[in-house]
Design an enzyme around this catalytic site. Structure first.
Site, PDB file in Angstrom:
ATOM      1  N   GLN A  34       0.825  -1.218   0.000  1.00  0.00           N
ATOM      2  CA  GLN A  34       0.000   0.000   0.000  1.00  0.00           C
ATOM      3  C   GLN A  34       0.859   1.270   0.000  1.00  0.00           C
ATOM      4  O   GLN A  34       0.445   2.292  -0.521  1.00  0.00           O
ATOM      5  CB  GLN A  34      -0.931   0.019   1.223  1.00  0.00           C
ATOM      6  CG  GLN A  34      -2.100  -0.949   1.148  1.00  0.00           C
ATOM      7  CD  GLN A  34      -1.773  -2.282   1.776  1.00  0.00           C
ATOM      8  OE1 GLN A  34      -0.622  -2.688   1.839  1.00  0.00           O
ATOM      9  NE2 GLN A  34      -2.796  -2.978   2.251  1.00  0.00           N
ATOM     10  N   ASP A  94      -6.653   1.331  12.373  1.00  0.00           N
ATOM     11  CA  ASP A  94      -7.859   0.565  12.018  1.00  0.00           C
ATOM     12  C   ASP A  94      -8.784   0.387  13.213  1.00  0.00           C
ATOM     13  O   ASP A  94      -9.996   0.283  13.061  1.00  0.00           O
ATOM     14  CB  ASP A  94      -7.474  -0.791  11.437  1.00  0.00           C
ATOM     15  CG  ASP A  94      -6.881  -0.592  10.057  1.00  0.00           C
ATOM     16  OD1 ASP A  94      -5.674  -0.327   9.973  1.00  0.00           O
ATOM     17  OD2 ASP A  94      -7.650  -0.632   9.076  1.00  0.00           O
ATOM     18  N   ASN A 104      -2.984  -1.215  13.480  1.00  0.00           N
ATOM     19  CA  ASN A 104      -2.800  -0.625  12.150  1.00  0.00           C
ATOM     20  C   ASN A 104      -2.071  -1.666  11.297  1.00  0.00           C
ATOM     21  O   ASN A 104      -1.716  -2.747  11.785  1.00  0.00           O
ATOM     22  CB  ASN A 104      -2.022   0.696  12.249  1.00  0.00           C
ATOM     23  CG  ASN A 104      -2.018   1.462  10.936  1.00  0.00           C
ATOM     24  OD1 ASN A 104      -3.076   1.646  10.313  1.00  0.00           O
ATOM     25  ND2 ASN A 104      -0.863   1.901  10.481  1.00  0.00           N
TER      26      ASN A 104
END
Ligand code: MRU
Length: 341
Positions: free
Chosen positions: A191, A232, A242
């Site tokens: 990502q 998250d 996370n």
């Protein structure tokens, strides 16, 4: 750059699995399609997952009538809840939109549908506003000339727009400060390399890509002034889940006296959880580790463990940047204050 929007009774998303090679907008016309897009990371990042699911819930009931709306609402709600377990924004958004529909239900199926869609639209707009506030608060921590490390993608792509951790960087850049970003590539799904590097480069924010295992060396060399990452799910004591690898970055930051910040909306904070050990951690497909973009990099049949997230203890986090301000330890008290205000 808006990562998702609702148009002509469809959810439009940028397919994040194809970036940076291809920029493709995909039209999702049903709840099943939205659930599939969340599961396969076509749409990803905690706030974006939440808003996408809210629209997915609407798509699940849009063609219903007085006879089947309740059943369709429940079925769609359960399907969307089952897509990804860690980001609490998913559950928060589904709860909020489902409740809006239930509240309007006595006025008929059409009223319930309209109320749900209205709530989803509000949520999408709020998300952008929230990120701008996170950016404003976070900007106060950034000095001119800072080199900032981030992990994964907590940018416009991971939200409706602007980003959380990247929102802080964006706000500093917009306010005229010279900031430079080091983006961790973020294995296994890259990502950082595919999304953060692409997004920052596109917006003209100076960025250098590094592999995950380089962060410690850079910190030791004094090349990093600050770390800011997204989240998250944050437990009420501040423990933060996370993207996998975040914990390693936090430990390295502590060892090298680099301040480590988390940027997240209050919708990412789960006050029901005492600490990080209660956060469910998603495990994903082994192919994500044994292959890179379809190319095998490990022997056939190899044992693999692939947790998608890790938990960083509150004691490693200097502050949590929210839309209500920056929370400092002890987080149990400071976060609760934001919920009360
Ligand atoms: O698996 P992903 O790509 O959905 O994981 C995303 C992250 O871990 C982000 O850092 C987090 O969701 C915050 S996004 C503002």
């Amino acid at each position: 750059m808006r990562s998702l929007w609702f148009e002509n009774d469809s959810l439009m998303i940028i397919d994040q699995t194809l970036l940076p090679g291809e920029f493709e907008i995909v039209k999702l016309k049903s709840c099943d399609e939205v659930a599939h897009a969340i599961k396969t990371l076509m749409v990803r990042g905690a706030p974006a997952i939440g808003v996408a699911a809210a629209y997915g819930l609407y798509l699940g009931i849009k063609d219903s009538d007085e006879m089947d709306i309740d059943e369709k609402l429940n079925r769609s709600y359960e399907l969307l809840r089952s897509t990804r377990p860690t980001a609490v924004n998913l559950f928060w958004a589904l709860e909020r939109t489902k409740n809006a529909a239930i509240k309007a239900r006595p006025d008929g199926a059409d009223a319930a549908k309209a109320a749900l869609l209205n709530e989803a639209n509000e949520m999408a707009d709020e998300d952008v506003e929230t990120n701008r506030k996170i950016g404003e608060y976070g900007n106060a921590l950034v000095k001119d000339g800072f080199n900032i490390l981030t992990h994964c993608n907590a940018g416009a792509l991971a939200t409706v727009d602007y980003g959380t951790a990247v929102g802080v960087i964006r706000a500093a850049h917009e306010s005229g400060k010279m900031v430079h970003v080091y983006a961790d590539e973020t294995r296994p799904l890259l990502q950082g390399a595919r999304l953060t590097a692409w997004e920052l480069k596109r917006d003209g924010i100076p960025v250098t890509l590094i592999t995950d295992n380089m962060a410690g060396f850079l910190m030791k060399q004094g090349r990093i002034d600050m770390v800011v990452v997204g989240a998250d799910r944050i437990a009420r004591n501040g423990d933060t889940a996370n993207k996998i690898g975040t914990y390693s970055v936090a430990v390295l930051a502590a060892k090298n006296n680099v301040p480590f910040y988390v940027a997240a909306p209050l919708s990412t904070i789960d006050m029901n959880l005492k600490n990080g050990s209660e956060i469910p951690i998603e495990e994903r497909n082994h192919e994500e580790v044994t292959t890179i973009r379809g190319q095998r990099i490990a022997p056939e049949g190899i044992e693999v463990y692939n947790p998608a997230f890790d938990v960083t203890e509150a004691e490693l986090i200097k502050g949590i940047i929210t839309e209500k301000g920056i929370a400092y330890p002890p987080y149990g008290e400071s976060l609760q204050k934001f919920f009360n205000s």
